[in-house]
Structure formats: structure tokens, C-alpha cells
Enzyme design. Structure first.
Site, PDB file in Angstrom:
ATOM      1  N   HIS A   1      -6.866 -17.828  49.019  1.00  0.00           N
ATOM      2  CA  HIS A   1      -5.819 -16.814  49.091  1.00  0.00           C
ATOM      3  C   HIS A   1      -6.464 -15.432  49.112  1.00  0.00           C
ATOM      4  O   HIS A   1      -7.408 -15.164  48.367  1.00  0.00           O
ATOM      5  CB  HIS A   1      -4.893 -16.945  47.875  1.00  0.00           C
TER       6      HIS A   1
ATOM      7  N   TYR B   1       9.989 -15.154  41.485  1.00  0.00           N
ATOM      8  CA  TYR B   1      10.126 -16.599  41.656  1.00  0.00           C
ATOM      9  C   TYR B   1      11.497 -17.121  41.232  1.00  0.00           C
ATOM     10  O   TYR B   1      11.621 -18.206  40.693  1.00  0.00           O
ATOM     11  CB  TYR B   1       8.999 -17.320  40.906  1.00  0.00           C
TER      12      TYR B   1
ATOM     13  N   CYS C   1      -1.590 -15.214  53.532  1.00  0.00           N
ATOM     14  CA  CYS C   1      -0.526 -14.572  52.754  1.00  0.00           C
ATOM     15  C   CYS C   1      -0.136 -13.291  53.475  1.00  0.00           C
ATOM     16  O   CYS C   1      -0.890 -12.306  53.472  1.00  0.00           O
ATOM     17  CB  CYS C   1      -0.976 -14.280  51.327  1.00  0.00           C
TER      18      CYS C   1
ATOM     19  N   HIS D   1       1.773 -18.240  53.052  1.00  0.00           N
ATOM     20  CA  HIS D   1       2.759 -17.620  52.180  1.00  0.00           C
ATOM     21  C   HIS D   1       3.480 -16.568  53.013  1.00  0.00           C
ATOM     22  O   HIS D   1       2.852 -15.612  53.478  1.00  0.00           O
ATOM     23  CB  HIS D   1       2.097 -16.948  50.979  1.00  0.00           C
TER      24      HIS D   1
ATOM     25  N   ASP E   1       7.435 -16.732  50.016  1.00  0.00           N
ATOM     26  CA  ASP E   1       6.712 -16.179  48.874  1.00  0.00           C
ATOM     27  C   ASP E   1       7.663 -15.321  48.050  1.00  0.00           C
ATOM     28  O   ASP E   1       8.871 -15.467  48.151  1.00  0.00           O
ATOM     29  CB  ASP E   1       5.501 -15.402  49.367  1.00  0.00           C
ATOM     30  N   HIS E   2       7.133 -14.445  47.267  1.00  0.00           N
ATOM     31  CA  HIS E   2       7.920 -13.685  46.295  1.00  0.00           C
ATOM     32  C   HIS E   2       9.282 -13.269  46.832  1.00  0.00           C
ATOM     33  O   HIS E   2       9.392 -12.737  47.924  1.00  0.00           O
ATOM     34  CB  HIS E   2       7.168 -12.413  45.876  1.00  0.00           C
TER      35      HIS E   2
END
Length: 349
Positions: free
Chosen positions: A200, A325, A238, A267, A311-312
Site C-alpha cells: 500500500h 469505516y 490506493c 482501494h 475505501d474510506h
């Protein structure tokens, strides 16, 4: 593309049953969270995660993450023991059916933000990074104005001072050498087990507090992939970590590394790049600075078949829980990703 969702185990407020109801959801991304960094995971813990996941009708194929011990990153004499433990963890999760392991090589601090609950114009809250807030912080001073999210709270103040001092004495090349040493030990084991290792990027993708950070840009990803040139040595693309720097062309990188077969995990999230940092936003392209359609099309058109997860997410509709999350906004992100992918697939035929 295999759609997946991050789950933090039985203590997660978001349940497997809820995740299963997201249209098109295929796999869970999780880990063993109650074992100290650097130690071996028990087969019983791994088997329990597998059973919980599969009983919910989801695949158990991605681990995020098996953390890399600081002694490995620092190149200490003790690193060989921790690397052997890491190799044993690869073998054990492979036995349980894991196909991909996400990990990072960031010194001391994992992802770093300055706020976890910044209120956006629509009333939702999100994770943000403002440079002026970072500039107020000195991780070695107990009276700093701010404690930044993402820091490892297991360190005492004195321990933190010591480890930061060790990294400050290192160059980026030293960190590269320690990463190469690690990869030369673990990638042959991953290849033997047919597990893809997916590093990552550093988050954010620049140095913080003078600490070396190296997984930050296209040039460095090229260098990384050549350290051990094996298809099992790949990346987690990501979009938010790379995209928070306007210098990174994420669409180009998605196409390039997908064509090489070296993106094993992605991500997907959007960020608004600002002069003084960035804000995490809703997944749609129009909500941030990234071309989400372009990124997914680049992956599709270059043969990407790996795992993707939203992702977030923001906190919306009054939801509370682990910052970034929650269920609702990540579920919206998953649906958006699915919709883009279906449209791209159908238009390409």
C-alpha cells in the site's frame, strides 16, 4: 474485478450480514487483530475468521493487513526473526485460502489525518489533512497542540522519541535497502504459496516529520517492482493515497500497472486536493479531484482482475462508528463502483 469490503472482526459495528446485502459484494477484507505486530497468527484465529466470513456467504481471500514490524523497516539484527514469523503467517493464511495480502512499509505512523470528523458542506463528516495543523505538531513534545489520527498509540512518549530518532538517522536509500531485504525473503514464500503481496502506498504520499517515505509516486513504484521482479510482488493501488498529490496521474498509473499484471488490490476513494492538504469526499468523480471513471476504465481496459474495495467513506445519515469505516457511505461507494464497472464492461463489447 472482485468487489470486497473491509471488516474489523466481531467487534465491528458493521456486521457481515449487512455487508452481504450490498449488491454484488463478493469478499471480505480482514485480519487477526489481537496478536502483537511481528508475532505468528494462530491457525484457530484464522480458521474462525474464515468460518464467520463464509457462513455469511462471502469469500475469505484478502488479508489487510499483516503488519511489518518496525525492526524490519529499521534493519535491526532482530529483523530475521520477525521476517520468519511473517513468512509463517503467509503460509498459514494461504492454507486457509487467502489469495492476496495488503501491507505497508511506512515508518512509525500509518495513515495520517488532522481531523476525523470535519463537517463538509452537505453536513456529512470526513477525514481531512490540513498542513497548518500538522505544522503545529511535534511528535517528540508531550505538549503538542494536536495528536494526529493514525499514530500508533502502543508507543509511550519515550518509545516514540527513540523510534523517531532512529528513523531520522536513516536515509531513504537505507529504507529502500531494508525493504529489498524483506522482499527477498518473503516473496519466494508468497510465490510458493501462490499468494499475491500488495504493498500500500504511503498515506499521504510525502514525508511527515522528516521521516523517510518511499512508496509515493510512479518513479518509486517502478523502483519497488524491480526490487524483486516477480508477479507475486505487486501493489495495492490506493487512489486516495496517490491522488492526494496533484503530481500523481492516477489514471495513467492504474493503466500502466494493470497492464503489467502488478495491481493485485485496489482501494477506490475520492479526495479533493487543496493548496493546504486534502479532504476525503464521496466516491463520485464530481465530488473530488479524481476521475473515478477514468481510473476504473484504465483498470478494465488493461486486464485487471483483482480485488477492489470502496475505501474510506464519510459519516452520513447520523451514523457513528470507526471514522472512515461506516456502512452507509462505503455501501454507496461499492454501488457506484459496480455501476461504473458494468457500464465500462458493456460499452467495451
Amino acid at each position: 474485478m472482485k468487489l470486497s469490503f473491509r471488516w474489523y472482526g466481531e467487534d465491528d459495528k458493521v456486521t457481515l450480514e449487512q455487508i452481504r446485502q450490498i449488491p454484488g459484494m463478493q469478499a471480505i477484507v480482514t485480519a487477526v487483530y489481537d496478536v502483537p505486530v511481528g508475532e505468528v497468527w494462530s491457525r484457530e484465529s484464522i480458521a474462525k475468521l474464515k468460518k464467520l466470513t463464509e457462513d455469511a456467504g462471502l469469500a475469505f481471500e484478502v488479508i489487510e493487513s499483516i503488519p511489518v514490524h518496525e525492526d524490519i523497516k529499521l534493519g535491526k539484527p532482530t529483523r530475521d526473526r520477525y521476517i520468519e514469523n511473517y513468512c509463517e503467517n503467509i503460509r498459514r493464511v494461504a492454507e486457509a485460502g487467502i489469495k492476496c495480502i495488503c501491507y505497508n512499509f511506512m515508518p512509525v505512523f500509518d495513515w495520517t489525518r488532522t481531523q476525523l470528523d470535519h463537517v463538509l458542506a452537505d453536513g456529512s463528516t470526513s477525514l481531512v489533512y490540513y498542513q497548518e495543523q500538522v505544522d503545529k505538531v511535534n511528535p517528540l513534545e508531550s505538549d503538542s497542540d494536536l495528536t494526529l489520527p493514525g499514530w500508533d498509540s502502543s508507543y509511550t512518549r519515550d518509545e516514540l522519541k527513540a523510534v523517531v530518532a532512529e528513523y531520522n538517522a536513516m536515509s531513504e536509500e537505507d529504507l529502500w535497502n531494508n525493504l529489498k531485504y524483506f522482499l527477498e525473503k518473503v516473496i519466494p514464500v508468497a510465490a510458493e504459496c501462490d499468494v499475491n503481496m500488495a504493498i500500500h502506498e504511503d498515506d499521504p504520499c510525502w514525508s511527515i516529520f522528516g521521516l523517510p517515505r518511499i512508496i509515493t509516486c510512479e518513479e518509486n513504484l517502478d523502483k519497488f517492482l524491480k526490487l524483486v521482479d516477480d508477479p507475486h510482488n505487486g501493489i495495492t493501488l490506493c487512489t486516495g493515497s496517490l491522488g492526494c498529490s496533484a503530481k500523481n496521474d492516477v489514471v495513467r498509473m492504474a493503466g500502466k500497472y494493470a497492464a503489467m499484471g502488478r495491481i493485485h488490490f485496489a482501494h477506490i476513494r475520492n479526495v479533493a486536493v487543496l493548496e493546504n492538504g486534502f479532504e476525503e469526499r464521496a466516491h463520485l468523480s464530481c465530488c473530488g479531484s479524481l476521475d473515478m471513471y477514468g481510473i476504473l476504465k484504465a483498470l478494465h481496459d488493461n486486464g485487471f482482475t483483482g480485488y477492489v474495495r470502496p475505501d474510506h467513506g464519510r459519516m452520513i445519515w447520523g451514523e457513528t462508528g470507526r471514522a472512515g469505516y461506516g456502512l452507509y457511505d462505503r455501501a454507496l461507494g461499492a454501488t457506484y463502483i459496480n455501476g461504473l464497472w458494468e457500464a465500462i464492461e458493456k460499452s467495451s463489447k
